[in-house]
Design a protein around this motif. Structure first.
Motif, PDB file in Angstrom:
ATOM      1  N   PRO A  24      64.216 112.796  -5.417  1.00 27.44           N
ATOM      2  CA  PRO A  24      64.713 112.689  -4.035  1.00 27.44           C
ATOM      3  C   PRO A  24      64.710 111.252  -3.535  1.00 27.44           C
ATOM      4  N   LYS A  25      65.720 110.927  -2.748  1.00 31.71           N
ATOM      5  CA  LYS A  25      65.828 109.593  -2.184  1.00 31.71           C
ATOM      6  C   LYS A  25      64.866 109.434  -1.014  1.00 31.71           C
ATOM      7  N   PHE A  26      64.337 108.224  -0.879  1.00 36.81           N
ATOM      8  CA  PHE A  26      63.374 107.948   0.188  1.00 36.81           C
ATOM      9  C   PHE A  26      64.063 107.850   1.542  1.00 36.81           C
ATOM     10  N   TRP A  27      65.146 107.057   1.605  1.00 36.43           N
ATOM     11  CA  TRP A  27      65.878 106.873   2.865  1.00 36.43           C
ATOM     12  C   TRP A  27      67.317 106.509   2.510  1.00 36.43           C
ATOM     13  N   PRO A  28      68.110 107.474   2.055  1.00 33.25           N
ATOM     14  CA  PRO A  28      69.438 107.186   1.499  1.00 33.25           C
ATOM     15  C   PRO A  28      70.400 106.519   2.464  1.00 33.25           C
ATOM     16  N   ALA A  29      70.234 106.743   3.760  1.00 30.35           N
ATOM     17  CA  ALA A  29      71.152 106.136   4.723  1.00 30.35           C
ATOM     18  C   ALA A  29      70.997 104.630   4.795  1.00 30.35           C
ATOM     19  N   ILE A  30      69.829 104.130   4.434  1.00 29.57           N
ATOM     20  CA  ILE A  30      69.562 102.694   4.533  1.00 29.57           C
ATOM     21  C   ILE A  30      69.455 102.049   3.158  1.00 29.57           C
ATOM     22  N   SER A  31      68.715 102.681   2.269  1.00 25.41           N
ATOM     23  CA  SER A  31      68.509 102.113   0.933  1.00 25.41           C
ATOM     24  C   SER A  31      68.736 103.221  -0.097  1.00 25.41           C
ATOM     25  N   PRO A  32      69.979 103.423  -0.518  1.00 25.92           N
ATOM     26  CA  PRO A  32      70.314 104.582  -1.340  1.00 25.92           C
ATOM     27  C   PRO A  32      69.679 104.609  -2.721  1.00 25.92           C
ATOM     28  N   LYS A  33      69.181 103.500  -3.231  1.00 29.05           N
ATOM     29  CA  LYS A  33      68.599 103.466  -4.569  1.00 29.05           C
ATOM     30  C   LYS A  33      67.108 103.798  -4.583  1.00 29.05           C
ATOM     31  N   LYS A  34      66.453 103.734  -3.440  1.00 24.92           N
ATOM     32  CA  LYS A  34      65.011 103.959  -3.405  1.00 24.92           C
ATOM     33  C   LYS A  34      64.695 105.452  -3.422  1.00 24.92           C
ATOM     34  N   THR A  35      63.718 105.821  -4.245  1.00 29.51           N
ATOM     35  CA  THR A  35      63.311 107.206  -4.378  1.00 29.51           C
ATOM     36  C   THR A  35      61.856 107.377  -3.956  1.00 29.51           C
ATOM     37  N   TRP A  36      61.480 108.623  -3.711  1.00 26.23           N
ATOM     38  CA  TRP A  36      60.094 108.907  -3.389  1.00 26.23           C
ATOM     39  C   TRP A  36      59.180 108.604  -4.566  1.00 26.23           C
ATOM     40  N   TRP A  58      63.894  96.919   5.847  1.00 24.37           N
ATOM     41  CA  TRP A  58      64.476  96.258   7.017  1.00 24.37           C
ATOM     42  C   TRP A  58      65.644  95.372   6.596  1.00 24.37           C
ATOM     43  N   GLU A  59      65.458  94.601   5.539  1.00 22.70           N
ATOM     44  CA  GLU A  59      66.555  93.736   5.092  1.00 22.70           C
ATOM     45  C   GLU A  59      67.719  94.562   4.550  1.00 22.70           C
ATOM     46  N   SER A  60      67.421  95.675   3.860  1.00 29.76           N
ATOM     47  CA  SER A  60      68.478  96.558   3.360  1.00 29.76           C
ATOM     48  C   SER A  60      69.281  97.139   4.525  1.00 29.76           C
ATOM     49  N   ARG A  99      73.333  96.711   5.167  1.00 28.84           N
ATOM     50  CA  ARG A  99      74.239  97.849   5.346  1.00 28.84           C
ATOM     51  C   ARG A  99      74.934  97.775   6.693  1.00 28.84           C
ATOM     52  N   ARG A 100      74.257  97.284   7.690  1.00 30.73           N
ATOM     53  CA  ARG A 100      74.860  97.202   9.024  1.00 30.73           C
ATOM     54  C   ARG A 100      75.990  96.186   9.075  1.00 30.73           C
ATOM     55  N   VAL A 101      75.854  95.104   8.329  1.00 28.19           N
ATOM     56  CA  VAL A 101      76.896  94.067   8.341  1.00 28.19           C
ATOM     57  C   VAL A 101      77.857  94.206   7.166  1.00 28.19           C
ATOM     58  N   GLY A 102      77.589  95.164   6.263  1.00 29.21           N
ATOM     59  CA  GLY A 102      78.517  95.445   5.180  1.00 29.21           C
ATOM     60  C   GLY A 102      78.517  94.457   4.039  1.00 29.21           C
ATOM     61  N   VAL A 103      77.324  93.964   3.654  1.00 27.35           N
ATOM     62  CA  VAL A 103      77.234  93.066   2.501  1.00 27.35           C
ATOM     63  C   VAL A 103      76.275  93.666   1.488  1.00 27.35           C
ATOM     64  N   LYS A 104      76.486  93.354   0.218  1.00 25.32           N
ATOM     65  CA  LYS A 104      75.623  93.871  -0.846  1.00 25.32           C
ATOM     66  C   LYS A 104      74.388  93.001  -1.024  1.00 25.32           C
ATOM     67  N   ASP A 105      74.573  91.673  -0.971  1.00 24.39           N
ATOM     68  CA  ASP A 105      73.476  90.729  -1.158  1.00 24.39           C
ATOM     69  C   ASP A 105      73.485  89.707  -0.032  1.00 24.39           C
ATOM     70  N   LEU A 142      66.524  86.112   0.364  1.00 23.70           N
ATOM     71  CA  LEU A 142      66.027  87.230   1.159  1.00 23.70           C
ATOM     72  C   LEU A 142      65.937  88.502   0.338  1.00 23.70           C
ATOM     73  N   ASP A 143      66.906  88.721  -0.549  1.00 25.36           N
ATOM     74  CA  ASP A 143      66.883  89.917  -1.388  1.00 25.36           C
ATOM     75  C   ASP A 143      65.652  89.949  -2.277  1.00 25.36           C
ATOM     76  N   ARG A 144      65.185  88.798  -2.696  1.00 22.01           N
ATOM     77  CA  ARG A 144      64.035  88.728  -3.585  1.00 22.01           C
ATOM     78  C   ARG A 144      62.719  88.691  -2.828  1.00 22.01           C
ATOM     79  N   PHE A 145      62.703  88.073  -1.652  1.00 19.83           N
ATOM     80  CA  PHE A 145      61.440  87.853  -0.949  1.00 19.83           C
ATOM     81  C   PHE A 145      61.302  88.693   0.317  1.00 19.83           C
ATOM     82  N   ASP A 146      62.201  89.666   0.538  1.00 15.94           N
ATOM     83  CA  ASP A 146      62.098  90.480   1.747  1.00 15.94           C
ATOM     84  C   ASP A 146      60.783  91.253   1.801  1.00 15.94           C
ATOM     85  N   ALA A 147      60.383  91.824   0.662  1.00 12.51           N
ATOM     86  CA  ALA A 147      59.109  92.544   0.630  1.00 12.51           C
ATOM     87  C   ALA A 147      57.934  91.594   0.832  1.00 12.51           C
ATOM     88  N   MET A 148      58.039  90.398   0.260  1.00 14.01           N
ATOM     89  CA  MET A 148      56.967  89.420   0.420  1.00 14.01           C
ATOM     90  C   MET A 148      56.815  89.035   1.885  1.00 14.01           C
TER      91      MET A 148
END
Length: 260
Positions: A154-166, A210-212, A216-222, A234-240
């Motif tokens: 199951p996806k964790f939050w598909p509307a925001i980050s579709p690749k993340k799973t529980w 949050w960064e994902s 998605r809100r602005v329509g960019v992949k990276d 930001l894609d690499r250090f957002d979690a940091m």
């Protein structure tokens, strides 16, 4: 999803990650001016990427330079001036763009404060505490990536980050707890870091989400294409950012065990 699709980007990601790890470890080991300058440059780059994503492309380079300079200046003044000063810089940047000003201001402020907390942890708290945060975030990210790709579910939050799973999310928490136990033993404070490490792991995942959501809100992949296989800084250090912001608050309010 086929096996090749699941792991198709792994080689590029691993090479880029290896380079970043080596550079990062050298900077952390050196500390002092080399480390601080590296963090200031990273902070400026992240604010530059944020400005580009949220509609301030013409102003983005200037905002990146101002952000990096503000981080350098923040080190030279007392913390009671540094923190509001960095927030003021984020507000100034928000004023320069036409839309999404609150979103820019809040994320830019979080970015700058997290970068300043990173410098404080390394210089004032010590290398071991900075490595603790880094290892929790890296372990969370790696365990989440491997478990998510291998186990799916199951996806964790598909509307925001579709690749993340529980499965990946929970694996990240477990990995964070293990890192906390190891560092607790190394630092001689037992298992008291386990719970804090899980909370730190959640904070890192929150920064990633949050960064994902912004992308998605602005329509960019990276956020940019500066890092092969990882997108932008930001894609690499957002979690940091999320983890460092929380660790900085823990340190500021005396909640990290063993630091007096």
């Amino acid at each position: 999803m086929s096996r090749s699709e699941r792991w198709g980007d792994l080689n590029v990601r691993l090479i880029s990650a290896a380079v970043m790890i080596v550079i990062g470890l050298v900077e952390v080991w050196l500390g002092g001016a080399p480390f601080m300058v590296a963090i200031w440059v990273l902070g400026g780059a992240m604010v530059w990427e944020l400005s580009r994503m949220l509609g301030g492309r013409a102003w983005a380079p200037g905002m990146g330079v101002i952000a990096g300079g503000a981080l350098a200046l923040a080190w030279l003044v007392p913390i009671w001036l540094a923190l509001p000063g960095l927030i003021a810089v984020a507000c100034f940047g928000a004023w320069q763009i036409a839309a999404r000003r609150i979103l820019f201001g809040t994320f830019a402020a979080a970015t700058l404060l997290a970068c300043h907390a990173t410098v404080l942890l390394r210089i004032d708290a010590g290398m071991a505490w900075l490595l603790w945060v880094v290892c929790v975030v890296v372990a969370t990210d790696v365990a989440g990536y491997m478990a998510g790709r291998s186990l799916g579910g199951p996806k964790f939050w598909p509307a925001i980050s579709p690749k993340k799973t529980w499965s990946g999310t929970i694996a990240g928490w477990v990995a964070g707890a293990i890192v906390g136990l190891i560092f607790g033993l190394i630092l001689g404070i037992g298992g008291s870091l386990v719970v804090l490490s899980v909370i730190l792991s959640v904070a890192g995942q929150a920064g990633d989400i949050w960064e994902s959501w912004i992308k998605r809100r602005v329509g960019v992949k990276d956020s940019s294409n500066l890092i092969p296989g990882h997108g932008g800084v930001l894609d690499r250090f957002d979690a940091m950012l999320g983890a460092m912001l929380l660790a900085g608050l823990m340190w500021l309010f005396g909640l990290l065990p063993g630091i007096v």
